[in-house]
Write a protein that holds these residues in place. Structure first.
Motif, PDB file in Angstrom:
ATOM      1  N   ILE A  22      38.878 -19.314   1.770  1.00 39.92           N
ATOM      2  CA  ILE A  22      39.709 -19.650   0.609  1.00 39.92           C
ATOM      3  C   ILE A  22      40.694 -18.521   0.324  1.00 39.92           C
ATOM      4  CG2 ILE A  22      39.698 -19.898  -1.914  1.00 39.92           C
ATOM      5  CD1 ILE A  22      37.138 -21.545  -1.647  1.00 39.92           C
ATOM      6  N   ILE A  23      40.199 -17.276   0.266  1.00 38.51           N
ATOM      7  CA  ILE A  23      41.095 -16.158  -0.051  1.00 38.51           C
ATOM      8  C   ILE A  23      42.069 -15.894   1.100  1.00 38.51           C
ATOM      9  CG2 ILE A  23      39.447 -15.109  -1.652  1.00 38.51           C
ATOM     10  CD1 ILE A  23      38.748 -13.036   0.467  1.00 38.51           C
ATOM     11  N   MET A  24      41.664 -16.211   2.331  1.00 39.47           N
ATOM     12  CA  MET A  24      42.582 -16.079   3.460  1.00 39.47           C
ATOM     13  C   MET A  24      43.692 -17.129   3.373  1.00 39.47           C
ATOM     14  SD  MET A  24      39.893 -15.237   6.562  1.00 39.47           S
ATOM     15  CE  MET A  24      41.138 -15.169   7.853  1.00 39.47           C
ATOM     16  N   ALA A  25      43.365 -18.323   2.870  1.00 35.44           N
ATOM     17  CA  ALA A  25      44.373 -19.372   2.680  1.00 35.44           C
ATOM     18  C   ALA A  25      45.370 -18.965   1.601  1.00 35.44           C
ATOM     19  CB  ALA A  25      43.685 -20.691   2.304  1.00 35.44           C
ATOM     20  N   ILE A  26      44.878 -18.340   0.526  1.00 36.90           N
ATOM     21  CA  ILE A  26      45.756 -17.853  -0.541  1.00 36.90           C
ATOM     22  C   ILE A  26      46.713 -16.793   0.001  1.00 36.90           C
ATOM     23  CG2 ILE A  26      45.810 -16.591  -2.734  1.00 36.90           C
ATOM     24  CD1 ILE A  26      43.084 -17.945  -3.378  1.00 36.90           C
ATOM     25  N   ASP A  27      46.185 -15.903   0.820  1.00 35.87           N
ATOM     26  CA  ASP A  27      47.015 -14.852   1.431  1.00 35.87           C
ATOM     27  C   ASP A  27      48.124 -15.450   2.286  1.00 35.87           C
ATOM     28  OD1 ASP A  27      47.556 -12.046   2.548  1.00 35.87           O
ATOM     29  OD2 ASP A  27      46.998 -13.154   4.356  1.00 35.87           O
ATOM     30  N   ARG A  28      47.798 -16.448   3.080  1.00 36.59           N
ATOM     31  CA  ARG A  28      48.807 -17.084   3.946  1.00 36.59           C
ATOM     32  C   ARG A  28      49.863 -17.813   3.118  1.00 36.59           C
ATOM     33  NH1 ARG A  28      50.236 -14.712   7.226  1.00 36.59           N
ATOM     34  NH2 ARG A  28      49.288 -13.160   5.875  1.00 36.59           N
ATOM     35  N   TYR A  29      49.420 -18.404   2.011  1.00 35.78           N
ATOM     36  CA  TYR A  29      50.359 -19.100   1.120  1.00 35.78           C
ATOM     37  C   TYR A  29      51.386 -18.124   0.539  1.00 35.78           C
ATOM     38  CZ  TYR A  29      52.120 -21.302  -3.126  1.00 35.78           C
ATOM     39  OH  TYR A  29      52.943 -21.773  -4.124  1.00 35.78           O
ATOM     40  N   VAL A  30      50.901 -16.982   0.052  1.00 31.93           N
ATOM     41  CA  VAL A  30      51.799 -15.973  -0.530  1.00 31.93           C
ATOM     42  C   VAL A  30      52.728 -15.410   0.540  1.00 31.93           C
ATOM     43  CG1 VAL A  30      51.924 -13.736  -1.702  1.00 31.93           C
ATOM     44  CG2 VAL A  30      50.126 -15.359  -2.318  1.00 31.93           C
ATOM     45  N   ALA A  31      52.201 -15.146   1.735  1.00 31.00           N
ATOM     46  CA  ALA A  31      53.001 -14.551   2.817  1.00 31.00           C
ATOM     47  C   ALA A  31      54.150 -15.447   3.252  1.00 31.00           C
ATOM     48  CB  ALA A  31      52.104 -14.245   4.008  1.00 31.00           C
ATOM     49  N   ILE A  32      53.931 -16.752   3.272  1.00 27.93           N
ATOM     50  CA  ILE A  32      54.949 -17.675   3.781  1.00 27.93           C
ATOM     51  C   ILE A  32      55.838 -18.225   2.666  1.00 27.93           C
ATOM     52  CG2 ILE A  32      55.270 -19.919   4.924  1.00 27.93           C
ATOM     53  CD1 ILE A  32      52.659 -19.163   6.510  1.00 27.93           C
ATOM     54  N   CYS A  33      55.253 -18.489   1.496  1.00 28.39           N
ATOM     55  CA  CYS A  33      56.032 -19.078   0.409  1.00 28.39           C
ATOM     56  C   CYS A  33      56.730 -18.039  -0.468  1.00 28.39           C
ATOM     57  CB  CYS A  33      55.128 -19.967  -0.450  1.00 28.39           C
ATOM     58  SG  CYS A  33      54.421 -21.367   0.460  1.00 28.39           S
ATOM     59  N   ASN A  34      56.207 -16.808  -0.477  1.00 27.68           N
ATOM     60  CA  ASN A  34      56.842 -15.729  -1.252  1.00 27.68           C
ATOM     61  C   ASN A  34      56.944 -14.461  -0.403  1.00 27.68           C
ATOM     62  OD1 ASN A  34      56.999 -16.816  -4.206  1.00 27.68           O
ATOM     63  ND2 ASN A  34      54.923 -17.310  -3.526  1.00 27.68           N
ATOM     64  N   SER A  82      45.659 -20.290  13.401  1.00 25.70           N
ATOM     65  CA  SER A  82      44.368 -19.645  13.633  1.00 25.70           C
ATOM     66  C   SER A  82      43.440 -19.834  12.438  1.00 25.70           C
ATOM     67  CB  SER A  82      44.558 -18.148  13.926  1.00 25.70           C
ATOM     68  OG  SER A  82      45.304 -17.529  12.905  1.00 25.70           O
ATOM     69  N   HIS A  83      43.980 -19.666  11.216  1.00 28.26           N
ATOM     70  CA  HIS A  83      43.170 -19.841  10.004  1.00 28.26           C
ATOM     71  C   HIS A  83      42.668 -21.270   9.891  1.00 28.26           C
ATOM     72  CE1 HIS A  83      42.629 -20.880   5.708  1.00 28.26           C
ATOM     73  NE2 HIS A  83      42.040 -19.707   5.659  1.00 28.26           N
ATOM     74  N   LEU A  84      43.533 -22.238  10.158  1.00 26.12           N
ATOM     75  CA  LEU A  84      43.154 -23.638  10.044  1.00 26.12           C
ATOM     76  C   LEU A  84      42.090 -24.021  11.081  1.00 26.12           C
ATOM     77  CD1 LEU A  84      43.787 -26.158   8.403  1.00 26.12           C
ATOM     78  CD2 LEU A  84      45.533 -26.764  10.081  1.00 26.12           C
ATOM     79  N   VAL A  85      42.220 -23.505  12.289  1.00 26.60           N
ATOM     80  CA  VAL A  85      41.225 -23.771  13.344  1.00 26.60           C
ATOM     81  C   VAL A  85      39.864 -23.193  12.938  1.00 26.60           C
ATOM     82  CG1 VAL A  85      40.541 -23.239  15.722  1.00 26.60           C
ATOM     83  CG2 VAL A  85      42.877 -23.959  15.235  1.00 26.60           C
ATOM     84  N   LEU A  86      39.859 -21.959  12.415  1.00 28.53           N
ATOM     85  CA  LEU A  86      38.614 -21.333  11.956  1.00 28.53           C
ATOM     86  C   LEU A  86      37.964 -22.176  10.862  1.00 28.53           C
ATOM     87  CD1 LEU A  86      39.493 -17.515  11.640  1.00 28.53           C
ATOM     88  CD2 LEU A  86      38.612 -18.741  13.609  1.00 28.53           C
ATOM     89  N   TYR A  87      38.784 -22.669   9.937  1.00 32.48           N
ATOM     90  CA  TYR A  87      38.256 -23.463   8.826  1.00 32.48           C
ATOM     91  C   TYR A  87      37.658 -24.780   9.331  1.00 32.48           C
ATOM     92  CZ  TYR A  87      37.909 -25.945   4.408  1.00 32.48           C
ATOM     93  OH  TYR A  87      37.425 -26.651   3.339  1.00 32.48           O
ATOM     94  N   LEU A  88      38.350 -25.437  10.241  1.00 33.47           N
ATOM     95  CA  LEU A  88      37.870 -26.718  10.765  1.00 33.47           C
ATOM     96  C   LEU A  88      36.583 -26.553  11.565  1.00 33.47           C
ATOM     97  CD1 LEU A  88      41.253 -28.365  11.840  1.00 33.47           C
ATOM     98  CD2 LEU A  88      39.837 -28.942   9.855  1.00 33.47           C
TER      99      LEU A  88
END
Length: 310
Positions: free
Chosen positions: A115-127, A241-247
């Motif tokens: 979850i926190i890794m997804a938040i990090d990726r969101y901030v990195a790409i969207c902001n 990579s994050h999405l594959v790990l999550y799945l």
């Protein structure tokens, strides 16, 4: 046997149900798997800590995942390997509770860390322009501590509800201790355990699936509207990579839960339980190492130097 076990606080674990001829091949396979996942996960953590260029939020947050994989497999595999060669499947009640606690903490932390890794990726790409200002060292530490704290609290309540029950049997209905096997030691009403267990599962899965879904939908919208080739490339490289790990985590977890509903397939249930621990732990550093450019290059540089010097 029943009375002695109850008085002495010693429990009896289920056998893996392996034939005599397959015991040692399975033992050495699991031993190799355990050593390999220790080397790969510890290696990734050491490289990230030692290499200053990798001291970025994405890599530091990933360290949590490697630590969790080491924890989850160390609480299970060494004891299982010992039981296989000793033929004695005894465990104290205290050790059983400890194993159940850390086993569930491993599963819960897998969700909260991703979850926190997804938040990090969101901030990195969207902001991207505000990424450094938002994802400071303090924020990374806060996110990491929060991920572990939520897991520990949720699992602490889960296991405490089982520990409070009086026991009427000493036979654990599994080859290792988990929460279900703990409350099955009791003949009391376990309705509260089932209700909280359902609440625990729903909260954990819905929050992780919801966070990942929302962040990735937002990332997809940003990439589509901006139509920036560099941004799209970065999103694919870091998010894939994050999405594959999550799945992988989600798939192995759901299969393990589903197999609990089919008690007649005992050996398959046990096999899936082992795979739930070892498969993500092996694939996480491999997938993240290969998909993440800076980490991949650093690993190749280290191995390249070793090959040259040898």
């Amino acid at each position: 046997m029943e009375n002695i076990s109850s008085v002495s606080d010693i429990l009896v674990l289920e056998d893996l149900e392996l034939s005599e001829s397959s015991t040692y091949p399975v033992f050495f396979t699991l031993l190799f798997v355990y050593i390999a996942l220790l080397i790969s996960n510890i290696g990734v953590v050491v490289i990230i800590i030692a290499e200053r260029s990798l001291h970025e939020p994405m890599y530091l947050l990933f360290c949590n995942l490697s630590v969790n994989d080491i924890l989850g497999n160390t609480i299970l595999l060494p004891h299982l390997l010992f039981d296989m060669v000793s033929k004695e499947r005894f465990i104290s009640h205290g050790a059983c509770v400890t194993q159940a606690f850390f086993s569930h903490t491993y599963g819960s932390a897998s969700h909260t860390i991703l979850i926190i890794m997804a938040i990090d990726r969101y901030v990195a790409i969207c902001n991207p322009l505000r990424y450094s200002a938002i994802m400071t060292a303090k924020v990374v530490v806060t996110l990491s501590v929060s991920a572990w704290a939520v897991s520990v609290v949720l699992v602490g309540v889960l296991v405490s509800l089982s520990v409070r029950l009086s026991r009427c049997t000493s036979v654990v209905q599994n080859f290792y201790c988990d929460n279900a096997s703990l409350f099955k030691l009791s003949c009391e009403d376990v309705s509260i355990n089932n209700i909280y267990g359902l609440f625990y599962t729903v909260v954990l899965c819905s929050s992780s699936m919801g966070t990942v879904a929302v962040t990735y939908i937002r990332i997809a919208i940003i990439c589509r509207t901006k139509k920036n080739a560099e941004l799209n490339s970065k999103a694919i490289q870091t998010c894939a990579s994050h999405l594959v790990l999550y799945l992988i985590m989600l798939l192995t977890g759901y299969i393990a839960i589903i197999m609990h509903r089919f008690p007649e397939h005992r050996f398959l249930r046990k096999l899936v339980a082992v795979l739930f621990h070892v498969v993500p732990a092996h694939l996480n550093p491999i997938i993240y190492g290969l998909q993440t450019k800076h980490l991949r290059l650093r690993i190749l540089q280290i191995f390249g130097k070793k090959i040259i010097h040898s």
